[in-house]
Every structure is written in structure tokens, then in C-alpha cells.
Design a protein around this motif. Sequence first.
Motif: not given
Length: 575
Positions: A121-122, A278-279, A428-429, A434-438
Motif C-alpha cells: 500500500p505504500l 514513512v515520514a 490514503s498514505e 498504519t496498515i504497513c505497521m499492522r
Amino acid sequence: MAAASLPISTRRSSNATVLSPDPSSSPSTVLKAEERKQGEPSAAVDLERGSEIDKDDPFTRFSPRRKSLIVATISLSAILAPLASAAFFPSIPNIAESVRTSPEVINGTVAIFTAVLGAAPLIWAPLSGFYGRRPIYLISLPVHIAGSLGVVFSNSLGALIATRVIQAIGACAALSVGAGTIGDIYSPLERGTAMGMFYLGLVLGPALAPSIAGLFQQYTRPEWRSFQALLAAAGGLVFVLIFFFVPDTSDGPTPHELAKKATGKRFVMFWFSPFRAVALLKNPNILLISLNSSFTLLATYVLLVPLTYTMAPRYGIENVALIGTLYLPSGLGSFVGSRLGGQWADFTTAKWIKKRGYRRPEDRLRSALIGGLVLFPAAVLGAGWTMETGKGGLALPCVFLFLAGVGQMFVLASANTYCVDINPARSSETIAITICMRYFAAAGASAGILPLVRAVGVGVANTIVAALSFFGVLLLLLVIHYGEGWANRSPPPPPPPTTTGLPVLVEIERESTRLEKTGVMAGVGEHPREGKSAVEIEMERKEEGSRSAAEEGGDASRSIDPLKKVVSTKLPASL
């Protein structure tokens, strides 16, 4: 609009113009602002304060029925990723045998798939901000279909991993882009309910997929491969539905359309760093909310991934189809939680708007406390120790799985909506990181839970993750109390008076009360004058101040009299 006027760098090639974004701003925000400088009307509206709705209000572009149809369709798209992720759960031993490896290795492939769900998603989120939401749906779904068909025909571990990665890349786009779509079409006071329904697909997947996959494993000749073919067919169906029923929800022309107009090209390439999202974690609000929801999803995967090895042996269940049904209580709880959690979040937000007088995004997070502090960690603990001891029979751990599903949705629904509320220009970013960390947390749970359960038992393992989820809610409390200051937000000025149909003097009296409360008329009550209202007292004070200023040669006209302003705007012209 000239190319030089764009707030992004351009470089021409023989086939297209390539744009590089300004990393300090969203392409959508920058280009929309640039377009509106050219005279396009903006759609500013404050629904929370009851202002009149502008004809260009982005939240009223679609009818309620059309918005419901959009949410239902993108929810179907979002369910593909968790369906594919959890499809292996009941069939891990059979899949390991098919590709000649061990169950632990197949469990590792689930972790790889989950990590890709978090990372991809990133890429999709910034692209959706530039090209629009709809094109990303239509591009990503064929990738998912191709990956699913590749899994069907995989006969080696390498082929299985490669095709699963492709499947994950295609399936995950809706996870972040869908949240952005909801932010495009729903106002903050409606967003929680809509987000709850959208994320229902996200949490139903891990519960429904094992049940369906277990049936295919037990009663079809291709066994686990037949469910992968079903995922490919489902991707094709969702593609058709989005093509016909989901428009692009961007407010005004997309940045890509504006860039084409500026450069005269038919297509403009958009280059960006996938790590720019990520920033966003430099923002403590986003960081802490991401950690909170990561701990919640980690605990959910710790509950669900090992059921084949914990709950099934405890109660002597060997039929793969029956093993799949063990995941249904969690799915039912998630369904109930999505309905209640989203509505409770919207109700909590509206209650605090009424109490405080303005909308503070952090107030929405209060709705997560009942689920995060009590319901979810207690259910995780109860499920672990009833499976460990066998007390209460099969029914009791199923009840705890149901309650865990309800509790997690109270946490996730408010967290997801909050991320959109605080950063709508890059919604969306924000959801993507958030989804990335989850999913990185969920990947760790998928890879490590079986060794942990075998080392310390399911009761101790669930106690550890229940403590983590409880700690996550403490982070949530920090955001509730300090988030407004961290975001450098200050309370907005009071809303201007509106015509209510009451007599003019009543409105003026009400305005004077408001001014007293805000300190504009502080000191009016210090020397009470019997028989006179606050308005009359303030008028006398203003007249006295004007006379004093005139005597001293000052200019009293420089002071703004808010009451005079009210009278001038409320009294009819005929008076």
C-alpha cells in the motif's frame, strides 16, 4: 496553466512528461490548490456547525444510496486480501505436503504474504493520490487475479512464494485506497459508520476464509487449490462491479488531469519514493495510533493462526471443514463490532462536539476505550486459558473469540477514521503506513506464534499479547489527552451567529452571552447595574469608552464592537 507554474518539478521525455513530487506536500493538495487559484470555487463547508451546505460540497456530490453502493463495492475489494491471507490456515499440513516442505515453512509463507500486504500500500496510496482512486482499483485487481491463478498451478515452494507475493500486491490496494475513498465522500460525522462497514471485510476475511477453504479442502479434488481459483474469480467479479458502479471520488480534477493539461501530454509519469509515507510517523499522533492498532491486529492473529494446532486437538476435531468453522465466532463478533463500533464512534464524536462546541478529532478515539481497555484484552485472555485448560468445553472459547471480534472492531474502527480525519489531504498514505505497521506485526505473529505456543503454551502466549493490546490502549489515551497539542492545533474561534427566526433582541442577548463566555466581554459583571441586561450594560461601557477616547484625542473607531456587528447583520434594512 503553464508547466512552470506547477509546484512540482517536470522533465520531458520523448513519450511522456515525468513529474517528481514535492516531498513536503501531497500532489493532490498542491495541484488542487493551484487549480483553485485559477478561479475554481472551493467546497468549504462545516457540517459540524450546521453551516449552509455549499453546492460544491464534496460530501454531497453523491446521494446516500450511491455512497452506500460505493462503500459496499470497495468493501468487496478489500475482503480479497484477508481472504487470501487466511486461506492457508486450515490447510497448512496439506499445502506443505503438496510442495514437499514442512508446516513451519508454509506458516512462514503466510508471514511473507502478510508482510507484502503491509508494504505494497505504500506504493498504491501515492499513486491513487495522483491518478485517482478508480484507476488504481482497476489496475490492481488484474494483478491479484494473475497471482491467484499462479498459486493454483504452483508445484514448488519457490513458485508458491512468488505467486503469493504477486497475489498480495494486487489484493492490498483497496486496503488504503478504500479508506481514502470514504474520506472523499463522507463527512467526519458520518465517517465512522462508513469506515466500520468498509473494514468489516478486512476482519471478516480471517474468519470466513478458513471456513470456506476447509470445505474446499475436504470436499473437492483440487483441495486447497480450488479456493485459490475462487479468489481469482472473485477478483474478476469485483473488477466488473468497480468498472460499472464506482466513479472516481476525487474532489475536482485529479492531479494527473491537471498535469496533462499543463504539459499537453496524454499521459504523465509520476515518480515518488514509496517511503515518503514513512515520514508521516514523525507525527506522534499517527505513530501512537499505528502502534495501538498494530498490537490489536497482532493479538487477533495470535488468536486465529494457531487454532488448527490448539483448539482443534484440544477438542478432538480432525475434519478440516469442521476446523474451518472454529474461525466463525470471531467473524460474527467482527460483524457485530463493525456495526456497533462505527456507530458508537460517530455518536461519541457528535456528543463531544455538542459538549465542547467544536469538533476535535481526538474525541473519536474515546469510543475505542470500552473495547480496548476491557473487552478485547479480557477476551484474548479468556480464549487462551480456556483452550489451555479445556474448562467450559468447546462453547466457552467460542464465546471469547466472538467477544474478541467485537472488541477489536471498537478499536480499529475509531483508529482508521481518526487517521483520515487528521490528514484528509493524504488520507490514503496515512492509512497505508498504519496498515504497513499492522501487517508487519501480524506477519511477526504468523511466523512466531507456533514456536511460542509450543514453548510456553497457548495460555501464556495469549497473556503476553493481551498485555500488549492493553498497553496499546494506554498509547491511545496519550493521543486523546495530548494529540491536539502535538498537532499544533488550537481551538477554533466560536461560530458566527445564525439567523434562527427569533426576535432580533433575543439573538443579540444570546450573542452577548456567548461573548461573555469567550472573554470578549469579560468584566461586564464586575459592577452590576440593577435593572439592566448584559447588552445594555455593554452598550453603556462602549459609549463611555468612546467618550473617553474622544476626550483624549484617540480614535475609538479602531475598536471592534461585536454587538454592533450583530445588530448590523440581524436588523432588517427597513428599520
